[in-house]
Write an enzyme that holds these catalytic residues in place. Structure first.
Site, PDB file in Angstrom:
ATOM      1  N   ASP A 100      -1.246  -0.401   6.035  1.00 39.80           N
ATOM      2  CA  ASP A 100      -1.470  -0.036   7.363  1.00 39.80           C
ATOM      3  C   ASP A 100      -2.964   0.179   7.774  1.00 39.80           C
ATOM      4  O   ASP A 100      -3.321   0.542   8.873  1.00 39.80           O
ATOM      5  CB  ASP A 100      -0.994   1.499   7.091  1.00 39.80           C
ATOM      6  CG  ASP A 100      -2.020   2.610   6.534  1.00 39.80           C
ATOM      7  OD1 ASP A 100      -2.022   2.270   5.395  1.00 39.80           O
ATOM      8  OD2 ASP A 100      -2.659   3.461   6.901  1.00 39.80           O
ATOM      9  N   ASP A 121      -0.070   5.411   1.073  1.00 41.89           N
ATOM     10  CA  ASP A 121      -0.383   6.014   1.888  1.00 41.89           C
ATOM     11  C   ASP A 121      -0.164   5.446   3.410  1.00 41.89           C
ATOM     12  O   ASP A 121      -0.984   4.688   3.728  1.00 41.89           O
ATOM     13  CB  ASP A 121      -1.692   6.939   1.721  1.00 41.89           C
ATOM     14  CG  ASP A 121      -1.517   8.256   1.842  1.00 41.89           C
ATOM     15  OD1 ASP A 121      -0.821   8.707   2.830  1.00 41.89           O
ATOM     16  OD2 ASP A 121      -1.757   9.056   0.702  1.00 41.89           O
ATOM     17  N   ASP A 154       0.901  -1.050  -0.089  1.00 41.97           N
ATOM     18  CA  ASP A 154      -0.020   0.047  -0.008  1.00 41.97           C
ATOM     19  C   ASP A 154       0.906   1.317  -0.031  1.00 41.97           C
ATOM     20  O   ASP A 154       1.995   1.129   0.438  1.00 41.97           O
ATOM     21  CB  ASP A 154      -0.932  -0.160   1.359  1.00 41.97           C
ATOM     22  CG  ASP A 154      -1.503   1.351   1.463  1.00 41.97           C
ATOM     23  OD1 ASP A 154      -2.231   1.597   0.631  1.00 41.97           O
ATOM     24  OD2 ASP A 154      -1.347   1.671   2.676  1.00 41.97           O
TER      25      ASP A 154
END
Ligand SMILES: [Mg+2]
Length: 258
Positions: free
Chosen positions: A217, A12, A10
């Site tokens: 995250d 961001d 991922d």
């Protein structure tokens, strides 16, 4: 930690925040690549081309190639082509329109710059993503098309989108909610937490899901899509999710992968 043939990262909150790389992220990606693993950069953001993300990653020091970037915009194009749909009504940013056009799809309601308008020729499907030019008239046109039976495809369902300094702006999911309400139709959602994008990467790499580690995250999107695709997952605590579920592989940042 064991090495996987392919890592899906991922962006961001996992590799960067705003325009800053998260500590240890660049060195970890470089070390994994040097040891022979493949890397894919996967974002739900539909508003830009893969070259945009490659350039952003490179500015921060990541060894990114355009071919390693996958997005919900590209996944949407592949989904439409797999379903034999070629003429598309789009609510989205110029980067989404440009991406669909690169796959040979015809966008019936955008100008040469990729700016969308409510008017356009007949279409076979309606695609909705983040669109900062969103209007009531765009919503009305999408509703009419979906109510005649055209396929309704959403790039991603994120309710908000993170900006610098912790600021939030409405995400694609907010626009999709409006169109879902007036059309009384559920969209096919391409982006995470749907496993579609992860499964596509696994298939195209010619690997089995067990050979691909999905790193992110957010438990409810990144890890959920990895699990649904049958892949092992790893949580980094540098973004949204701060409490790993029981048995979840996790670390403070990416250095936990080495
Ligand atoms: Mg993230």
């Amino acid at each position: 930690m064991i090495r996987y043939p392919l890592y899906i990262f991922d962006l961001d909150g996992t590799l960067y925040r705003g325009d800053e790389a998260i500590p240890n992220a660049v060195d970890t990606v470089k070390a994994l690549e040097a040891s022979g693993s493949q890397i894919r950069y996967l974002t739900n953001n539909s508003g830009h081309t893969r070259e945009f993300f490659r350039d952003k990653l490179r500015r921060m020091g990541f060894p990114a190639e355009a071919e390693e970037v996958e997005s919900s915009a590209r996944g949407t194009a592949k989904y439409l082509l797999a379903n034999g749909l070629k003429t598309i009504f789009v609510i989205g940013e110029p980067g989404l329109v440009e991406t669909l056009r690169l796959f040979g799809l015809s966008v019936v309601n955008a100008d040469g710059e990729g700016v969308v308008s409510p008017d356009g020729l007949d279409s076979e499907a309606v695609v909705v993503g983040i669109c900062r030019q969103f209007t009531y008239e765009l919503m009305r046109s999408a509703m009419e098309r979906i109510r005649t039976g055209q396929l309704f495809v959403a790039t991603n369902a994120d309710s908000t989108y993170p900006m610098e300094g912790g600021r939030l702006i409405p995400g694609a999911g907010s626009i999709i909610a409006g169109i879902r309400t007036c059309s009384e139709t559920e969209p096919f959602v391409v982006g995470k937490p749907n496993p579609y994008l992860v499964s596509l990467i696994v298939q195209e790499a010619g690997l089995s899901p067990a050979e691909v580690l999905v790193v992110g995250d957010r438990a409810d999107t990144d890890l959920a899509s990895g699990e649904a695709a049958g892949c092992p997952t790893h949580l980094v605590l540098s973004g949204v999710t701060q409490t790993p579920s029981e048995g979840q592989s996790f670390s403070a940042d990416l250095s936990g992968l080495l």
